[in-house]
Design an enzyme around this catalytic site. Structure first.
Site, PDB file in Angstrom:
ATOM      1  N   ASP A 120       0.861  -1.192   0.000  1.00 22.66           N
ATOM      2  CA  ASP A 120       0.000   0.000   0.000  1.00 22.66           C
ATOM      3  C   ASP A 120       0.894   1.237   0.000  1.00 22.66           C
ATOM      4  O   ASP A 120       2.077   1.164   0.358  1.00 22.66           O
ATOM      5  CB  ASP A 120      -0.929   0.029   1.221  1.00 22.66           C
ATOM      6  CG  ASP A 120      -1.856   1.244   1.205  1.00 22.66           C
ATOM      7  OD1 ASP A 120      -2.450   1.527   0.141  1.00 22.66           O
ATOM      8  OD2 ASP A 120      -1.970   1.940   2.230  1.00 22.66           O
ATOM      9  N   SER A 121       0.304   2.371  -0.361  1.00 24.98           N
ATOM     10  CA  SER A 121       1.041   3.627  -0.310  1.00 24.98           C
ATOM     11  C   SER A 121       1.413   3.990   1.131  1.00 24.98           C
ATOM     12  O   SER A 121       2.317   4.791   1.345  1.00 24.98           O
ATOM     13  CB  SER A 121       0.187   4.743  -0.902  1.00 24.98           C
ATOM     14  OG  SER A 121      -1.039   4.816  -0.207  1.00 24.98           O
ATOM     15  N   CYS A 128     -11.181   2.808  -0.482  1.00 19.45           N
ATOM     16  CA  CYS A 128      -9.806   3.190  -0.164  1.00 19.45           C
ATOM     17  C   CYS A 128      -9.477   2.434   1.107  1.00 19.45           C
ATOM     18  O   CYS A 128     -10.269   2.444   2.060  1.00 19.45           O
ATOM     19  CB  CYS A 128      -9.691   4.697   0.064  1.00 19.45           C
ATOM     20  SG  CYS A 128      -8.083   5.174   0.726  1.00 19.45           S
ATOM     21  N   CYS A 152      -4.285  -1.413  -2.209  1.00 22.97           N
ATOM     22  CA  CYS A 152      -4.439   0.026  -2.413  1.00 22.97           C
ATOM     23  C   CYS A 152      -5.306   0.208  -3.650  1.00 22.97           C
ATOM     24  O   CYS A 152      -4.965  -0.288  -4.736  1.00 22.97           O
ATOM     25  CB  CYS A 152      -3.062   0.643  -2.635  1.00 22.97           C
ATOM     26  SG  CYS A 152      -3.096   2.389  -3.076  1.00 22.97           S
ATOM     27  N   GLU A 155      -3.531   9.099   7.920  1.00 20.75           N
ATOM     28  CA  GLU A 155      -2.061   8.965   8.002  1.00 20.75           C
ATOM     29  C   GLU A 155      -1.498   9.828   9.145  1.00 20.75           C
ATOM     30  O   GLU A 155      -0.485   9.516   9.718  1.00 20.75           O
ATOM     31  CB  GLU A 155      -1.404   9.381   6.675  1.00 20.75           C
ATOM     32  CG  GLU A 155      -1.575   8.368   5.556  1.00 20.75           C
ATOM     33  CD  GLU A 155      -0.614   7.171   5.644  1.00 20.75           C
ATOM     34  OE1 GLU A 155       0.563   7.362   5.986  1.00 20.75           O
ATOM     35  OE2 GLU A 155      -1.068   6.050   5.341  1.00 20.75           O
ATOM     36  N   HIS A 206      -7.571   2.969   3.447  1.00 17.72           N
ATOM     37  CA  HIS A 206      -7.406   3.766   4.670  1.00 17.72           C
ATOM     38  C   HIS A 206      -8.743   4.008   5.392  1.00 17.72           C
ATOM     39  O   HIS A 206      -8.777   4.281   6.583  1.00 17.72           O
ATOM     40  CB  HIS A 206      -6.828   5.147   4.330  1.00 17.72           C
ATOM     41  CG  HIS A 206      -5.360   5.162   4.085  1.00 17.72           C
ATOM     42  ND1 HIS A 206      -4.782   4.611   2.974  1.00 17.72           N
ATOM     43  CD2 HIS A 206      -4.337   5.700   4.820  1.00 17.72           C
ATOM     44  CE1 HIS A 206      -3.464   4.804   3.027  1.00 17.72           C
ATOM     45  NE2 HIS A 206      -3.185   5.463   4.127  1.00 17.72           N
TER      46      HIS A 206
HETATM   47  N1  DGL Z   1      -5.022   3.146   0.646  1.00 15.24           N
HETATM   48  C1  DGL Z   1      -4.921   3.791  -0.625  1.00 15.24           C
HETATM   49  C2  DGL Z   1      -6.154   3.440  -1.462  1.00 15.24           C
HETATM   50  O1  DGL Z   1      -6.776   2.410  -1.200  1.00 15.24           O
HETATM   51  C3  DGL Z   1      -4.629   5.219  -0.302  1.00 15.24           C
HETATM   52  C4  DGL Z   1      -4.318   6.074  -1.350  1.00 15.24           C
HETATM   53  C5  DGL Z   1      -3.405   7.226  -1.117  1.00 15.24           C
HETATM   54  O2  DGL Z   1      -2.228   7.007  -0.875  1.00 15.24           O
HETATM   55  O3  DGL Z   1      -3.868   8.338  -1.315  1.00 15.24           O
HETATM   56  O4  DGL Z   1      -6.518   4.110  -2.413  1.00 15.24           O
END
Ligand code: DGL
Length: 282
Positions: free
Chosen positions: A19-20, A201, A82, A167, A203
């Protein structure tokens, strides 16, 4: 499950989860619950998060670099936990890059497993997608859901502030209340008959209590972790040639492109248990 932080042999092929940032941990958590027998490596590109407002080219390049890193660490199967990376990089990696990588390697995303089951959550046929600006602009959910449930109407709402709130550990703050209310209101104004909302998402599950609090109770709120875990289980059953490459032992390791100690603090919030992590330069 053991939390072993010893070097794995090059022969072992842990499943990579990418993931990011921290969001993929909501998927990782469900995957290890469903498939505890495998070894895993989690990689969070925290140094470059968020991906959600970056261009197609940048998300593709960052994602490919991280996937390559996971392959270099022995992974044969990587799950992009992600949505933004799944929307903007998965297809290119599968079609353009994997054929040039020696050995059997696979990369899976989170959008298709979600789109495949969306229809079972809605009575009115109106589904809402809450996602990053990148995922929304890609129209990936609209396209994928149409394939499985052409009768379902999909309404999207981009929530650019939600990933930064999570975050930065602000997901319980009055600031989070403001932005969650604002985006939910905008979605329901566009599609008042919505009765199922996908947290598209990884997150966003951290905001789920807040989201429920500001929505009428008849609207189902769906997070992806369990859906992706079930889909991965099914994939491994249907692909024994990949399954046999995945090392077993219940071990997991965490890596971040940012500070390892910050990662450990945040990961404990997402996972509900302490972990150790290592730093990686990409
Ligand atoms: N968890 C990522 C997603 O599902 C986050 C994206 C991000 O880094 O903005 O899209």
């Amino acid at each position: 499950m053991k939390n072993v932080y010893a070097d794995m042999t090059t022969e072992s092929a842990p499943i990579g989860i990418f993931d990011s940032g921290y969001g993929g941990l909501t998927v990782f958590k469900e995957i290890v619950k469903t498939l505890p027998q495998y070894n895993y490596i989690y990689l969070g590109d925290n140094a470059r998060v968020p991906y959600g407002n970056r261009s197609f080219e940048t998300v593709y390049r960052y994602t490919l670099e991280c996937v390559q890193k996971l392959f270099d660490m022995g992974c044969r199967l990587v799950v992009l936990a992600c949505n933004t990376a799944s929307a903007k990089a998965l297809r290119s990696i599968q079609q353009n890059d994997l054929p040039h990588i020696p050995g059997l390697h696979r990369v899976l995303g989170v959008i298709r497993p979600t789109a495949e089951v969306v229809g079972q959550y809605t009575q009115t046929g109106n589904v809402g997608i809450l996602a990053t600006p990148g995922t929304v602009a890609s129209e990936s959910y609209v396209i994928e859901i149409e394939k499985f449930f052409p009768e379902v109407k999909v309404t999207q709402e981009a929530c650019p502030m939600w990933v930064p709130l999570v975050e930065n550990n602000e997901y319980n703050s009055p600031g989070a209340d403001y932005f969650v209310k604002k985006n939910l209101r905008a979605l329901l104004q566009k599609a008042p008959d919505t009765d199922a909302i996908i947290l598209a998402c990884t997150h966003y599950p951290l905001l789920i209590e807040k989201i429920r609090q500001f929505l009428p109770p008849h609207i189902a709120v769906i997070s992806q972790g369990e859906l992706v875990a079930e889909s991965l289980k099914d994939y491994l059953t249907r692909h024994p040639e990949i399954e046999v490459l995945c090392s077993k032992g219940g071990e997991f390791k965490f890596y971040t492109t940012e500070s390892a100690s910050n990662f450990c603090t945040q990961a404990a919030i997402f996972l509900g248990y302490e972990v150790e992590a290592g730093h990686l330069d990409i």
